[in-house]
Design a protein around this motif. Structure first.
Motif, PDB file in Angstrom:
ATOM      1  N   PHE A  16     -33.535   6.742  -1.547  1.00 36.60           N
ATOM      2  CA  PHE A  16     -32.590   5.667  -1.862  1.00 36.60           C
ATOM      3  C   PHE A  16     -32.215   5.714  -3.341  1.00 36.60           C
ATOM      4  O   PHE A  16     -31.042   5.648  -3.694  1.00 36.60           O
ATOM      5  CB  PHE A  16     -33.198   4.298  -1.553  1.00 36.60           C
ATOM      6  N   PRO A  33     -29.640  -0.444   0.526  1.00 35.46           N
ATOM      7  CA  PRO A  33     -30.372   0.225   1.601  1.00 35.46           C
ATOM      8  C   PRO A  33     -31.100  -0.813   2.453  1.00 35.46           C
ATOM      9  O   PRO A  33     -31.272  -1.960   2.038  1.00 35.46           O
ATOM     10  CB  PRO A  33     -31.366   1.130   0.872  1.00 35.46           C
ATOM     11  N   PRO A  34     -31.522  -0.420   3.641  1.00 35.84           N
ATOM     12  CA  PRO A  34     -32.225  -1.372   4.502  1.00 35.84           C
ATOM     13  C   PRO A  34     -33.513  -1.863   3.842  1.00 35.84           C
ATOM     14  O   PRO A  34     -34.152  -1.133   3.088  1.00 35.84           O
ATOM     15  CB  PRO A  34     -32.523  -0.578   5.773  1.00 35.84           C
ATOM     16  N   ALA A  56     -32.708   3.203  10.417  1.00 36.21           N
ATOM     17  CA  ALA A  56     -31.704   2.535   9.592  1.00 36.21           C
ATOM     18  C   ALA A  56     -31.535   3.250   8.254  1.00 36.21           C
ATOM     19  O   ALA A  56     -30.417   3.371   7.738  1.00 36.21           O
ATOM     20  CB  ALA A  56     -32.091   1.072   9.369  1.00 36.21           C
ATOM     21  N   ALA A  57     -32.626   3.746   7.701  1.00 36.14           N
ATOM     22  CA  ALA A  57     -32.563   4.481   6.439  1.00 36.14           C
ATOM     23  C   ALA A  57     -31.747   5.761   6.599  1.00 36.14           C
ATOM     24  O   ALA A  57     -30.953   6.111   5.720  1.00 36.14           O
ATOM     25  CB  ALA A  57     -33.967   4.805   5.943  1.00 36.14           C
ATOM     26  N   TYR A  59     -29.368   6.263   8.783  1.00 34.25           N
ATOM     27  CA  TYR A  59     -27.965   5.851   8.907  1.00 34.25           C
ATOM     28  C   TYR A  59     -27.389   5.535   7.531  1.00 34.25           C
ATOM     29  O   TYR A  59     -26.285   5.956   7.194  1.00 34.25           O
ATOM     30  CB  TYR A  59     -27.844   4.644   9.841  1.00 34.25           C
ATOM     31  N   TRP A  60     -28.140   4.794   6.722  1.00 37.36           N
ATOM     32  CA  TRP A  60     -27.686   4.455   5.372  1.00 37.36           C
ATOM     33  C   TRP A  60     -27.451   5.730   4.559  1.00 37.36           C
ATOM     34  O   TRP A  60     -26.460   5.856   3.851  1.00 37.36           O
ATOM     35  CB  TRP A  60     -28.726   3.563   4.678  1.00 37.36           C
ATOM     36  N   TRP A  61     -28.372   6.686   4.663  1.00 39.60           N
ATOM     37  CA  TRP A  61     -28.278   7.952   3.931  1.00 39.60           C
ATOM     38  C   TRP A  61     -26.986   8.693   4.306  1.00 39.60           C
ATOM     39  O   TRP A  61     -26.261   9.173   3.433  1.00 39.60           O
ATOM     40  CB  TRP A  61     -29.508   8.786   4.254  1.00 39.60           C
ATOM     41  N   GLU A  63     -24.215   7.436   5.666  1.00 36.80           N
ATOM     42  CA  GLU A  63     -23.073   6.655   5.196  1.00 36.80           C
ATOM     43  C   GLU A  63     -22.885   6.814   3.687  1.00 36.80           C
ATOM     44  O   GLU A  63     -21.768   6.991   3.204  1.00 36.80           O
ATOM     45  CB  GLU A  63     -23.278   5.176   5.553  1.00 36.80           C
ATOM     46  N   ALA A  64     -23.959   6.762   2.937  1.00 33.24           N
ATOM     47  CA  ALA A  64     -23.877   6.919   1.483  1.00 33.24           C
ATOM     48  C   ALA A  64     -23.339   8.304   1.119  1.00 33.24           C
ATOM     49  O   ALA A  64     -22.497   8.433   0.223  1.00 33.24           O
ATOM     50  CB  ALA A  64     -25.247   6.693   0.852  1.00 33.24           C
TER      51      ALA A  64
END
Length: 71
Positions: A16, A33-34, A56-57, A59-61, A63-64
């Protein structure tokens, strides 16, 4: 594929921070981040809250990274 990156809390935090630093350097706004779970019972349950966090992490990665590629 990125789900494999997230296997423990320290790695997630480091990943993150890495992307947040990259985003800040190029002026890209990322969502937060989540949040880490606070309800784990520590019994290694199937479907542990940490499994959901790592999904979720990932997915965030992804998307980022997409946002950074578009910058």
């Amino acid at each position: 594929m990125s789900r494999d990156l997230f296997t423990d809390r320290d790695t997630a935090r480091a990943l993150f921070a890495h992307l947040q630093q990259r985003a800040q350097a190029v002026g890209v706004a990322l969502p937060p981040p989540p949040e880490e779970p606070t309800t784990c019972c520590g019994r290694g349950c199937n479907g542990c809250v940490w499994d959901g966090f790592y999904d979720a992490a990932a997915y965030w990665w992804e998307e980022a990274n997409w946002r950074l590629e578009d910058a």
